[in-house]
Design a protein around this motif. Structure first.
Motif, PDB file in Angstrom:
ATOM      1  N   GLY A  53       1.531  -1.198   0.261  1.00 14.49           N
ATOM      2  CA  GLY A  53       0.005   0.463   0.032  1.00 14.49           C
ATOM      3  C   GLY A  53       0.438   1.539   0.341  1.00 14.49           C
ATOM      4  N   PRO A  54       0.288   2.358   0.394  1.00 16.82           N
ATOM      5  CA  PRO A  54       0.824   4.072   0.428  1.00 16.82           C
ATOM      6  C   PRO A  54       1.764   3.519   1.526  1.00 16.82           C
ATOM      7  CG  PRO A  54      -1.591   3.500   0.571  1.00 16.82           C
ATOM      8  CD  PRO A  54      -1.142   2.520   0.632  1.00 16.82           C
ATOM      9  N   VAL A  55       3.126   4.348   1.162  1.00 15.14           N
ATOM     10  CA  VAL A  55       3.656   4.733   2.483  1.00 15.14           C
ATOM     11  C   VAL A  55       4.140   6.225   2.516  1.00 15.14           C
ATOM     12  CG1 VAL A  55       4.800   2.177   2.269  1.00 15.14           C
ATOM     13  CG2 VAL A  55       5.893   4.920   0.711  1.00 15.14           C
ATOM     14  N   VAL A  57       6.110   9.319   2.278  1.00 17.36           N
ATOM     15  CA  VAL A  57       6.810  10.142   0.892  1.00 17.36           C
ATOM     16  C   VAL A  57       7.740  11.828   2.605  1.00 17.36           C
ATOM     17  CG1 VAL A  57       6.310   8.576  -0.651  1.00 17.36           C
ATOM     18  CG2 VAL A  57       5.366  11.340   0.177  1.00 17.36           C
ATOM     19  N   THR A  80       4.982  13.141   4.883  1.00 16.48           N
ATOM     20  CA  THR A  80       3.074  12.588   3.796  1.00 16.48           C
ATOM     21  C   THR A  80       3.032  11.464   3.426  1.00 16.48           C
ATOM     22  OG1 THR A  80       3.977  15.204   2.262  1.00 16.48           O
ATOM     23  CG2 THR A  80       1.646  13.704   1.735  1.00 16.48           C
ATOM     24  N   TYR A  81       1.813  11.205   4.105  1.00 15.76           N
ATOM     25  CA  TYR A  81       1.266  10.005   3.484  1.00 15.76           C
ATOM     26  C   TYR A  81      -0.495  10.469   3.423  1.00 15.76           C
ATOM     27  CZ  TYR A  81      -1.043   5.844   4.351  1.00 15.76           C
ATOM     28  OH  TYR A  81      -0.914   3.766   5.167  1.00 15.76           O
ATOM     29  N   LEU A  82      -0.666   9.927   1.927  1.00  9.38           N
ATOM     30  CA  LEU A  82      -2.025   9.783   1.382  1.00  9.38           C
ATOM     31  C   LEU A  82      -2.132  11.833   0.994  1.00  9.38           C
ATOM     32  CD1 LEU A  82      -3.824   6.704   3.335  1.00  9.38           C
ATOM     33  CD2 LEU A  82      -2.840   7.217   0.536  1.00  9.38           C
TER      34      LEU A  82
END
Length: 221
Positions: A53-55, A57, A80-82
């Motif tokens: 899934g998203p991580v 950055v 920054t996450y989602l």
């Protein structure tokens, strides 16, 4: 003189082979050899699992440059996450950073104060402030970590609406807020024991004593 029966006729020798008889052995083709056993493939180390899934950055902005310039390593992380920007700050400077964000960076609205519990971590609680700037139309989160039994400075002096938000965090997690004007439960009765959003509070656990005394019934859990 009669021929010597022991003497072979001309053109023939005594070593002449008879049909079907041979003085030499014809080579016999070798029998098919059994195939060598299959060698199992060599096992290789499994590749590290890739995130599914998203991580987070890294988050970069002029605002962060100003914060790092003032607090250095006190700003432990900026990511920054989602699409949501957040920073992680040391507990000792959390209130000061929040005040600076309100006064200098115009994050004048405290949307929420909440928490998360990580039972097996040394600093068990993430205390999370969600801020919004009307001037910049920008939202960000400020996180800090505190241990079980430690108190955080109240931000009611910065945002009066944090009064009820901090009371909810106290009610659900048991986190104390130093300087809060009236820190008491807001969702559960005053005499309730335990804090239901802690990971060590059972999912169907109740304060059976309170239920029996105040409702006159045995808990159905």
């Amino acid at each position: 003189m009669p021929d010597d029966p022991k003497t072979p006729p001309p053109g023939k020798s005594g070593n002449e082979e008879k049909p079907g008889q041979s003085g030499s052995v014809e080579p016999v083709p070798p029998a098919d050899k059994p195939a060598p056993p299959a060698v199992p493939p060599t096992k290789t180390a499994a590749a590290p699992a890739k995130p599914t899934g998203p991580v987070p950055v890294p988050w970069e902005s002029p605002l962060l440059e100003r914060l790092w310039g003032q607090y250095g390593s006190g700003i432990r992380e900026a990511s920054t996450y989602l699409g949501q920007n957040y920073i992680v700050v040391e507990p000792l400077i959390a209130h000061e950073v929040l005040q600076l964000l309100r006064d200098r960076e115009h994050f004048d609205y405290c949307v929420d104060v909440t928490a998360a519990h990580y039972l097996n971590r040394e600093k068990q609680f993430d205390l999370i402030y969600i801020l919004y700037s009307f001037a910049a139309n920008e939202r960000m989160r400020v996180k800090t970590m505190i241990g079980d039994g430690e108190a955080a400075l109240s931000v009611v002096d910065l945002w009066p609406t944090a009064d009820w938000l901090e009371r909810e965090v106290f009610d659900m997690f048991g986190i104390q807020f130093e300087g809060h004007p009236d820190l008491k439960r807001i969702l559960l009765p005053d005499g309730w024991k335990g804090h239901p959003l802690r990971k060590d509070y059972g999912i169907i656990q109740q304060d059976q004593e309170w239920v029996k005394i105040n409702l006159g019934i045995e808990s159905g859990q």
